[in-house]
Write a protein that holds these residues in place. Structure first.
Motif, mmCIF file in Angstrom:
data_model
loop_
_atom_site.group_PDB
_atom_site.id
_atom_site.type_symbol
_atom_site.label_atom_id
_atom_site.label_comp_id
_atom_site.label_asym_id
_atom_site.label_seq_id
_atom_site.Cartn_x
_atom_site.Cartn_y
_atom_site.Cartn_z
ATOM 1 N N MET A 60 6.976 -21.398 -12.463
ATOM 2 C CA MET A 60 6.795 -21.022 -11.084
ATOM 3 C C MET A 60 5.768 -19.899 -11.017
ATOM 4 N N SER A 61 4.707 -20.113 -10.295
ATOM 5 C CA SER A 61 3.673 -19.081 -10.193
ATOM 6 C C SER A 61 3.863 -18.292 -8.890
ATOM 7 N N ILE A 62 3.600 -17.029 -8.994
ATOM 8 C CA ILE A 62 3.704 -16.157 -7.835
ATOM 9 C C ILE A 62 2.313 -16.015 -7.235
ATOM 10 N N ARG A 63 2.215 -16.341 -5.972
ATOM 11 C CA ARG A 63 0.917 -16.261 -5.295
ATOM 12 C C ARG A 63 0.892 -14.990 -4.452
ATOM 13 N N LEU A 64 -0.144 -14.207 -4.668
ATOM 14 C CA LEU A 64 -0.319 -12.969 -3.917
ATOM 15 C C LEU A 64 -0.964 -13.293 -2.571
ATOM 16 N N ARG A 65 -0.226 -13.089 -1.510
ATOM 17 C CA ARG A 65 -0.742 -13.333 -0.171
ATOM 18 C C ARG A 65 -1.505 -12.103 0.301
ATOM 19 N N PRO A 66 -2.408 -12.261 1.266
ATOM 20 C CA PRO A 66 -3.195 -11.115 1.755
ATOM 21 C C PRO A 66 -2.344 -9.946 2.236
ATOM 22 N N VAL A 67 -1.247 -10.240 2.899
ATOM 23 C CA VAL A 67 -0.392 -9.146 3.383
ATOM 24 C C VAL A 67 0.214 -8.376 2.212
ATOM 25 N N HIS A 68 0.503 -9.062 1.123
ATOM 26 C CA HIS A 68 1.024 -8.381 -0.066
ATOM 27 C C HIS A 68 -0.040 -7.494 -0.694
ATOM 28 N N ALA A 69 -1.272 -8.012 -0.757
ATOM 29 C CA ALA A 69 -2.381 -7.203 -1.289
ATOM 30 C C ALA A 69 -2.602 -5.972 -0.419
ATOM 31 N N LEU A 70 -2.517 -6.150 0.898
ATOM 32 C CA LEU A 70 -2.663 -5.010 1.815
ATOM 33 C C LEU A 70 -1.560 -3.986 1.580
ATOM 34 N N LEU A 71 -0.338 -4.446 1.409
ATOM 35 C CA LEU A 71 0.775 -3.526 1.155
ATOM 36 C C LEU A 71 0.595 -2.786 -0.175
ATOM 37 N N ILE A 72 0.050 -3.450 -1.165
ATOM 38 C CA ILE A 72 -0.218 -2.794 -2.452
ATOM 39 C C ILE A 72 -1.277 -1.701 -2.276
ATOM 40 N N ILE A 73 -2.336 -2.011 -1.528
ATOM 41 C CA ILE A 73 -3.372 -1.013 -1.258
ATOM 42 C C ILE A 73 -2.776 0.179 -0.518
ATOM 43 N N MET A 74 -1.962 -0.098 0.494
ATOM 44 C CA MET A 74 -1.366 0.989 1.280
ATOM 45 C C MET A 74 -0.367 1.797 0.457
ATOM 46 N N LEU A 75 0.422 1.139 -0.383
ATOM 47 C CA LEU A 75 1.379 1.850 -1.236
ATOM 48 C C LEU A 75 0.650 2.745 -2.241
ATOM 49 N N ALA A 76 -0.413 2.220 -2.844
ATOM 50 C CA ALA A 76 -1.206 3.029 -3.781
ATOM 51 C C ALA A 76 -1.814 4.221 -3.054
ATOM 52 N N ALA A 77 -2.314 3.995 -1.827
ATOM 53 C CA ALA A 77 -2.895 5.093 -1.039
ATOM 54 C C ALA A 77 -1.832 6.144 -0.722
ATOM 55 N N LEU A 78 -0.628 5.701 -0.351
ATOM 56 C CA LEU A 78 0.440 6.650 -0.052
ATOM 57 C C LEU A 78 0.828 7.453 -1.290
ATOM 58 N N LEU A 79 0.982 6.787 -2.415
ATOM 59 C CA LEU A 79 1.353 7.492 -3.642
ATOM 60 C C LEU A 79 0.294 8.516 -4.039
ATOM 61 N N LEU A 80 -0.974 8.144 -3.945
ATOM 62 C CA LEU A 80 -2.039 9.097 -4.256
ATOM 63 C C LEU A 80 -2.022 10.285 -3.301
ATOM 64 N N ARG A 81 -1.743 10.040 -2.038
ATOM 65 C CA ARG A 81 -1.682 11.124 -1.063
ATOM 66 C C ARG A 81 -0.480 12.029 -1.317
ATOM 67 N N LEU A 82 0.638 11.451 -1.690
ATOM 68 C CA LEU A 82 1.815 12.271 -1.998
ATOM 69 C C LEU A 82 1.564 13.149 -3.219
ATOM 70 N N ILE A 83 0.871 12.620 -4.203
ATOM 71 C CA ILE A 83 0.506 13.428 -5.378
ATOM 72 C C ILE A 83 -0.417 14.566 -4.959
ATOM 73 N N LEU A 84 -1.379 14.256 -4.108
ATOM 74 C CA LEU A 84 -2.303 15.281 -3.620
ATOM 75 C C LEU A 84 -1.554 16.354 -2.831
#
Length: 180
Positions: free
Chosen positions: A1-25
Protein backbone atom coordinates in the motif's frame (compact mmCIF):
# COMPACT_ATOMS: atom_id res chain seq x y z
CA UNK A 1 0.00 0.00 0.00
CA UNK A 2 1.56 3.28 -1.05
CA UNK A 3 0.90 6.51 0.74
CA UNK A 4 0.18 9.39 -1.60
CA UNK A 5 1.02 12.87 -0.40
CA UNK A 6 -1.86 15.16 -1.29
CA UNK A 7 -1.31 18.92 -1.76
CA UNK A 8 -3.09 19.75 1.48
CA UNK A 9 -0.75 17.40 3.34
CA UNK A 10 2.29 19.05 1.75
CA UNK A 11 0.89 22.45 2.75
CA UNK A 12 0.40 21.26 6.33
CA UNK A 13 3.99 19.97 6.41
CA UNK A 14 5.26 23.36 5.20
CA UNK A 15 3.15 25.16 7.80
CA UNK A 16 4.18 22.79 10.61
CA UNK A 17 7.87 23.22 9.73
CA UNK A 18 7.36 27.01 9.65
CA UNK A 19 5.66 26.93 13.06
CA UNK A 20 8.38 24.79 14.61
CA UNK A 21 11.11 27.07 13.26
CA UNK A 22 9.27 30.10 14.61
CA UNK A 23 8.83 28.51 18.03
CA UNK A 24 12.56 27.78 18.15
CA UNK A 25 13.26 31.39 17.19
CA UNK A 26 10.86 32.69 19.86
CA UNK A 27 12.38 30.37 22.49
CA UNK A 28 15.79 31.89 21.82
CA UNK A 29 14.45 35.33 22.75
CA UNK A 30 15.23 38.59 21.07
CA UNK A 31 11.93 40.31 21.65
CA UNK A 32 11.85 44.09 22.18
CA UNK A 33 14.52 44.68 19.55
CA UNK A 34 12.58 46.92 17.15
CA UNK A 35 11.23 50.31 18.31
CA UNK A 36 7.75 49.37 17.04
CA UNK A 37 7.62 46.56 19.60
CA UNK A 38 7.39 49.07 22.43
CA UNK A 39 3.87 49.94 21.29
CA UNK A 40 2.88 46.52 22.61
CA UNK A 41 4.13 47.24 26.12
CA UNK A 42 3.00 50.87 25.99
CA UNK A 43 -0.59 50.14 24.99
CA UNK A 44 -1.70 46.51 24.98
CA UNK A 45 0.21 45.37 28.09
CA UNK A 46 -0.89 48.42 30.11
CA UNK A 47 -4.54 48.04 29.07
CA UNK A 48 -4.42 44.28 29.74
CA UNK A 49 -3.14 45.02 33.25
CA UNK A 50 -5.94 47.50 33.93
CA UNK A 51 -8.62 45.14 32.55
CA UNK A 52 -7.13 42.27 34.53
CA UNK A 53 -7.45 44.42 37.67
CA UNK A 54 -11.10 45.19 36.90
CA UNK A 55 -10.70 48.66 35.38
CA UNK A 56 -12.29 48.51 31.94
CA UNK A 57 -12.23 52.28 31.38
CA UNK A 58 -9.05 52.03 29.30
CA UNK A 59 -10.52 49.34 27.04
CA UNK A 60 -11.92 51.94 24.62
CA UNK A 61 -8.41 53.30 24.03
CA UNK A 62 -7.60 50.07 22.17
CA UNK A 63 -9.59 51.44 19.25
CA UNK A 64 -8.19 54.98 19.22
CA UNK A 65 -6.41 56.09 16.07
CA UNK A 66 -2.66 56.13 16.49
CA UNK A 67 0.20 55.89 14.04
CA UNK A 68 -0.60 52.18 13.68
CA UNK A 69 -4.41 51.95 13.89
CA UNK A 70 -5.67 48.64 15.19
CA UNK A 71 -2.29 47.49 16.50
CA UNK A 72 -3.28 47.80 20.16
CA UNK A 73 -6.57 45.99 19.56
CA UNK A 74 -4.86 43.20 17.61
CA UNK A 75 -2.35 42.65 20.41
CA UNK A 76 -4.71 42.90 23.36
CA UNK A 77 -5.56 39.17 23.63
CA UNK A 78 -1.91 38.02 23.77
CA UNK A 79 -1.23 40.77 26.32
CA UNK A 80 -4.18 39.70 28.47
CA UNK A 81 -3.14 36.04 28.33
CA UNK A 82 0.44 37.01 29.16
CA UNK A 83 -0.86 39.02 32.13
CA UNK A 84 -2.79 35.97 33.33
CA UNK A 85 0.28 33.73 33.04
CA UNK A 86 2.33 36.37 34.89
CA UNK A 87 -0.24 36.39 37.71
CA UNK A 88 -0.24 32.58 37.97
CA UNK A 89 3.55 32.49 38.21
CA UNK A 90 4.48 31.91 41.83
CA UNK A 91 7.77 33.81 41.68
CA UNK A 92 6.69 37.18 40.31
CA UNK A 93 8.70 39.38 42.66
CA UNK A 94 8.46 42.42 40.42
CA UNK A 95 5.38 44.41 39.48
CA UNK A 96 3.86 44.10 36.00
CA UNK A 97 5.20 47.56 35.10
CA UNK A 98 8.72 46.69 36.26
CA UNK A 99 8.49 43.36 34.44
CA UNK A 100 8.09 45.23 31.14
CA UNK A 101 10.92 47.64 31.98
CA UNK A 102 13.36 44.82 32.66
CA UNK A 103 14.95 43.63 29.40
CA UNK A 104 15.79 40.25 30.98
CA UNK A 105 12.13 39.37 31.57
CA UNK A 106 10.63 36.45 29.66
CA UNK A 107 8.53 37.74 26.78
CA UNK A 108 8.35 34.45 24.91
CA UNK A 109 4.77 33.65 25.91
CA UNK A 110 3.39 36.69 24.11
CA UNK A 111 5.78 36.29 21.21
CA UNK A 112 4.31 32.85 20.41
CA UNK A 113 1.00 34.51 19.56
CA UNK A 114 2.71 36.82 17.08
CA UNK A 115 4.21 33.82 15.26
CA UNK A 116 0.81 32.24 14.58
CA UNK A 117 -0.50 34.79 12.01
CA UNK A 118 2.77 34.37 10.10
CA UNK A 119 2.11 30.64 9.73
CA UNK A 120 -1.57 31.11 8.86
CA UNK A 121 -0.56 33.56 6.12
CA UNK A 122 1.49 30.81 4.50
CA UNK A 123 -1.64 28.69 4.19
CA UNK A 124 -3.66 31.61 2.87
CA UNK A 125 -1.09 32.32 0.16
CA UNK A 126 -1.61 28.77 -1.09
CA UNK A 127 -5.38 29.24 -1.23
CA UNK A 128 -5.09 32.67 -2.88
CA UNK A 129 -2.80 31.22 -5.54
CA UNK A 130 -5.25 28.36 -6.16
CA UNK A 131 -8.21 30.77 -6.43
CA UNK A 132 -6.21 32.93 -8.83
CA UNK A 133 -5.78 29.97 -11.19
CA UNK A 134 -2.56 28.32 -10.05
CA UNK A 135 -2.38 24.55 -9.94
CA UNK A 136 -1.49 22.67 -6.74
CA UNK A 137 2.25 22.74 -7.37
CA UNK A 138 2.29 26.47 -8.07
CA UNK A 139 0.26 27.11 -4.93
CA UNK A 140 2.67 25.03 -2.88
CA UNK A 141 5.63 26.87 -4.38
CA UNK A 142 4.01 30.20 -3.44
CA UNK A 143 3.44 28.95 0.13
CA UNK A 144 6.98 27.62 0.36
CA UNK A 145 8.48 30.89 -0.90
CA UNK A 146 6.60 32.84 1.78
CA UNK A 147 7.62 30.28 4.43
CA UNK A 148 11.25 30.58 3.30
CA UNK A 149 11.21 34.38 3.32
CA UNK A 150 13.83 35.55 5.80
CA UNK A 151 11.96 38.74 6.72
CA UNK A 152 8.68 36.88 7.23
CA UNK A 153 10.53 34.45 9.46
CA UNK A 154 12.53 36.92 11.57
CA UNK A 155 9.69 39.35 12.29
CA UNK A 156 7.44 36.56 13.53
CA UNK A 157 9.25 36.40 16.87
CA UNK A 158 8.66 40.07 17.69
CA UNK A 159 5.70 42.02 19.05
CA UNK A 160 4.95 43.38 15.60
CA UNK A 161 1.54 43.41 13.99
CA UNK A 162 2.87 43.22 10.43
CA UNK A 163 1.97 39.56 10.06
CA UNK A 164 -1.48 40.14 11.57
CA UNK A 165 -2.19 42.95 9.10
CA UNK A 166 -0.86 40.89 6.18
CA UNK A 167 -3.04 37.95 7.23
CA UNK A 168 -6.03 40.28 7.28
CA UNK A 169 -5.20 41.66 3.82
CA UNK A 170 -4.67 38.16 2.43
CA UNK A 171 -8.02 37.10 3.87
CA UNK A 172 -9.72 40.08 2.17
CA UNK A 173 -8.01 39.18 -1.11
CA UNK A 174 -9.26 35.63 -0.84
CA UNK A 175 -12.82 36.88 -0.38
CA UNK A 176 -12.48 39.20 -3.37
CA UNK A 177 -11.28 36.32 -5.52
CA UNK A 178 -14.11 34.13 -4.28
CA UNK A 179 -16.73 36.70 -5.23
CA UNK A 180 -15.24 37.39 -8.66
Amino acid sequence: MSIRLRPVHALLIIMLAALLLRLILVANGGQRYFPDEFRYSKYAAVIADSVFNGDVSGFASLFEYRTHPGAAAATFIPALLHRLVYELTASNDVSWEDYWRDPTSDFRFSAIFFAIPSVLSIGLIYYIARRAGADDLEGLIAAFLLAASNTWFIWSRHFLTYDISMLSRAHCSLHRLASA
